[in-house]
Design a protein around this motif. Structure first.
Motif, PDB file in Angstrom:
ATOM      1  N   SER A  90      14.706 -56.833 -17.443  1.00 43.23           N
ATOM      2  CA  SER A  90      14.708 -58.294 -17.348  1.00 43.23           C
ATOM      3  C   SER A  90      13.676 -58.951 -18.250  1.00 43.23           C
ATOM      4  N   TYR A  91      12.897 -58.160 -18.995  1.00 40.97           N
ATOM      5  CA  TYR A  91      11.942 -58.715 -19.945  1.00 40.97           C
ATOM      6  C   TYR A  91      12.476 -58.518 -21.364  1.00 40.97           C
ATOM      7  N   LEU A  92      12.547 -59.572 -22.139  1.00 43.37           N
ATOM      8  CA  LEU A  92      13.044 -59.565 -23.515  1.00 43.37           C
ATOM      9  C   LEU A  92      14.517 -59.195 -23.579  1.00 43.37           C
TER      10      LEU A  92
ATOM     11  N   ALA B  30       4.198 -54.435 -24.846  1.00 41.94           N
ATOM     12  CA  ALA B  30       5.209 -55.462 -24.579  1.00 41.94           C
ATOM     13  C   ALA B  30       5.034 -56.658 -25.503  1.00 41.94           C
ATOM     14  N   ALA B  31       3.773 -57.022 -25.798  1.00 41.26           N
ATOM     15  CA  ALA B  31       3.512 -58.139 -26.702  1.00 41.26           C
ATOM     16  C   ALA B  31       4.004 -57.834 -28.112  1.00 41.26           C
ATOM     17  N   VAL B  32       3.856 -56.594 -28.558  1.00 42.49           N
ATOM     18  CA  VAL B  32       4.348 -56.201 -29.878  1.00 42.49           C
ATOM     19  C   VAL B  32       5.872 -56.313 -29.918  1.00 42.49           C
ATOM     20  N   PHE B  33       6.544 -55.832 -28.880  1.00 36.43           N
ATOM     21  CA  PHE B  33       8.001 -55.927 -28.835  1.00 36.43           C
ATOM     22  C   PHE B  33       8.438 -57.387 -28.797  1.00 36.43           C
ATOM     23  N   ALA B  34       7.706 -58.232 -28.068  1.00 37.43           N
ATOM     24  CA  ALA B  34       8.043 -59.655 -28.003  1.00 37.43           C
ATOM     25  C   ALA B  34       7.926 -60.309 -29.375  1.00 37.43           C
ATOM     26  N   ALA B  35       6.821 -60.032 -30.075  1.00 37.68           N
ATOM     27  CA  ALA B  35       6.626 -60.614 -31.406  1.00 37.68           C
ATOM     28  C   ALA B  35       7.706 -60.147 -32.376  1.00 37.68           C
ATOM     29  N   SER B  36       8.126 -58.890 -32.241  1.00 38.60           N
ATOM     30  CA  SER B  36       9.188 -58.372 -33.095  1.00 38.60           C
ATOM     31  C   SER B  36      10.507 -59.082 -32.815  1.00 38.60           C
ATOM     32  N   GLU B  37      10.827 -59.249 -31.530  1.00 38.33           N
ATOM     33  CA  GLU B  37      12.085 -59.931 -31.180  1.00 38.33           C
ATOM     34  C   GLU B  37      12.059 -61.398 -31.593  1.00 38.33           C
ATOM     35  N   GLN B  38      10.863 -61.976 -31.710  1.00 33.76           N
ATOM     36  CA  GLN B  38      10.733 -63.365 -32.156  1.00 33.76           C
ATOM     37  C   GLN B  38      10.791 -63.489 -33.679  1.00 33.76           C
TER      38      GLN B  38
ATOM     39  N   LEU C  20       5.338 -61.551 -17.952  1.00 38.05           N
ATOM     40  CA  LEU C  20       5.554 -60.347 -17.135  1.00 38.05           C
ATOM     41  C   LEU C  20       5.122 -60.554 -15.690  1.00 38.05           C
ATOM     42  N   GLY C  21       4.700 -61.753 -15.343  1.00 37.50           N
ATOM     43  CA  GLY C  21       4.304 -62.034 -13.969  1.00 37.50           C
ATOM     44  C   GLY C  21       2.906 -61.579 -13.621  1.00 37.50           C
ATOM     45  N   MET C  22       2.069 -61.382 -14.631  1.00 34.82           N
ATOM     46  CA  MET C  22       0.703 -60.909 -14.404  1.00 34.82           C
ATOM     47  C   MET C  22      -0.214 -62.121 -14.230  1.00 34.82           C
TER      48      MET C  22
ATOM     49  N   ASP D 246      -0.113 -57.062 -10.215  1.00 34.97           N
ATOM     50  CA  ASP D 246       0.348 -57.530 -11.524  1.00 34.97           C
ATOM     51  C   ASP D 246       1.005 -56.404 -12.320  1.00 34.97           C
ATOM     52  N   ILE D 247       0.401 -55.219 -12.292  1.00 32.88           N
ATOM     53  CA  ILE D 247       0.988 -54.092 -13.014  1.00 32.88           C
ATOM     54  C   ILE D 247       2.346 -53.735 -12.416  1.00 32.88           C
ATOM     55  N   ALA D 248       2.473 -53.801 -11.095  1.00 31.04           N
ATOM     56  CA  ALA D 248       3.764 -53.525 -10.445  1.00 31.04           C
ATOM     57  C   ALA D 248       4.811 -54.538 -10.897  1.00 31.04           C
ATOM     58  N   SER D 249       4.413 -55.803 -11.023  1.00 30.66           N
ATOM     59  CA  SER D 249       5.340 -56.821 -11.519  1.00 30.66           C
ATOM     60  C   SER D 249       5.802 -56.497 -12.934  1.00 30.66           C
ATOM     61  N   MET D 250       4.861 -56.113 -13.784  1.00 24.70           N
ATOM     62  CA  MET D 250       5.195 -55.746 -15.152  1.00 24.70           C
ATOM     63  C   MET D 250       6.162 -54.569 -15.198  1.00 24.70           C
ATOM     64  N   LEU D 251       5.863 -53.516 -14.453  1.00 29.29           N
ATOM     65  CA  LEU D 251       6.720 -52.340 -14.444  1.00 29.29           C
ATOM     66  C   LEU D 251       8.111 -52.679 -13.922  1.00 29.29           C
ATOM     67  N   GLY D 252       8.174 -53.554 -12.915  1.00 27.30           N
ATOM     68  CA  GLY D 252       9.469 -53.945 -12.372  1.00 27.30           C
ATOM     69  C   GLY D 252      10.331 -54.647 -13.404  1.00 27.30           C
ATOM     70  N   GLN D 253       9.733 -55.550 -14.175  1.00 26.18           N
ATOM     71  CA  GLN D 253      10.500 -56.269 -15.188  1.00 26.18           C
ATOM     72  C   GLN D 253      10.975 -55.339 -16.299  1.00 26.18           C
ATOM     73  N   ILE D 254      10.104 -54.437 -16.728  1.00 31.01           N
ATOM     74  CA  ILE D 254      10.490 -53.514 -17.793  1.00 31.01           C
ATOM     75  C   ILE D 254      11.573 -52.554 -17.302  1.00 31.01           C
ATOM     76  N   THR D 255      11.444 -52.063 -16.082  1.00 33.01           N
ATOM     77  CA  THR D 255      12.401 -51.087 -15.556  1.00 33.01           C
ATOM     78  C   THR D 255      13.782 -51.680 -15.390  1.00 33.01           C
ATOM     79  N   THR D 256      13.851 -52.906 -14.923  1.00 30.44           N
ATOM     80  CA  THR D 256      15.149 -53.535 -14.679  1.00 30.44           C
ATOM     81  C   THR D 256      15.736 -54.178 -15.924  1.00 30.44           C
TER      82      THR D 256
END
Length: 267
Positions: free
Chosen positions: A170-172, A53-61, A130-132, A158-168
């Motif tokens: 809502s992250y990036l 997720a951090a790699v994707f964030a840096a790419s989008e930035q 990611l809410g971790m 924390d992992i559940a929070s991360m998975l929830g954001q990626i699945t929906t």
């Protein structure tokens, strides 16, 4: 609820200590099961999902494009999981390919190259985004610097929070989230949560997909992922410690099958 009872029985009979969160993400009124969600576990290779997720964030930035290439260096090579440690320095791979190897083969060399690329601050911020809240990143894989004594640590919540954001999505962005899930769908280490699901050739059962990421070491066996079946989606986070690999993998398989059986009730 029947699934909550079944999960509780499985964990009550399991060896060791477990942190488990199961959540239906396809419905606003979906179920959520928690068992020791806030206890810290050594992350092992599950830390590679927030690194992705951090790699994707840096790419989008705009720091780089996923199509950009990195050259494999002699000093990058570390053992453990993956294939890059056996290949020749000088080999060039795209950042996207390195992410894919990090996730589907749990390649430690690819992981460390990506950590060097984005840096600790980017990983830390991504985990916050990611809410971790309790989990943290400390060091690269298979490297034990004298000035870093902490392991990478995670909680099931924390992992559940991360998975929830990626699945929906809502992250990036929805596009980035879909691509990360697509990479996880190519997972080659499937001896945990998916291990007791019905064969895809058994047409009497509803089809399923379970993009996932495991992590393990002596006494620890984790698997986290997303079960898609019957037009429903469940995140499953299962972390363990003080267990044998054989016992933990059996428990992981039981957990995955329990969620699948519940998900197809309305099929």
């Amino acid at each position: 609820m029947e699934l909550e009872k079944r999960l509780s029985v499985i964990l009550g009979q399991a060896d060791g200590t477990w942190g488990v969160v199961v959540e239906e993400l396809s419905s606003a009124q979906g179920m959520r099961f928690e068992h020791v969600p806030d206890e810290l576990f050594i992350a092992e290779s599950v830390i590679k999902v927030p690194i992705m997720a951090a790699v994707f964030a840096a790419s989008e930035q705009g720091h780089f494009r996923l199509e950009d290439q990195l050259a494999l260096r002699q000093e990058d090579l570390v053992g453990g999981s993956g294939v890059l440690y056996a290949l020749s320095p000088g080999l060039k791979l795209t950042i996207r390919d390195l992410v894919t190897l990090m996730i589907i083969q749990s390649d430690n060399t690819a992981t460390n190259m990506l950590i060097d690329l984005v840096g600790k601050a980017q990983i830390d911020q991504t985990m916050i985004d990611l809410g971790m809240r309790r989990s943290y990143y400390s060091r690269k894989l298979m490297i034990y610097p004298l000035d870093v004594t902490d392991n990478n640590m995670i909680t099931a919540g924390d992992i559940a929070s991360m998975l929830g954001q990626i699945t929906t999505g809502s992250y990036l962005s929805l596009r980035a989230c879909k691509e990360m899930i697509a990479i996880m769908k190519k997972q080659q280490v499937r001896n945990g949560l998916p291990s007791q699901l019905p064969s895809q050739e058994e047409t009497i059962h509803p089809a399923w997909e379970l993009p996932c990421k495991s992590g393990w070491d002596t006494g620890r066996q984790h698997d986290v992922g997303l079960l898609y079946t019957n037009n429903r989606c469940f995140s499953i986070t299962a972390l363990s410690k003080d267990v044998t690999s054989q016992s933990a993998l059996h428990t992981l398989g039981l957990l995955g099958r329990a969620v699948y059986d519940y998900a197809i009730v309305r099929y």
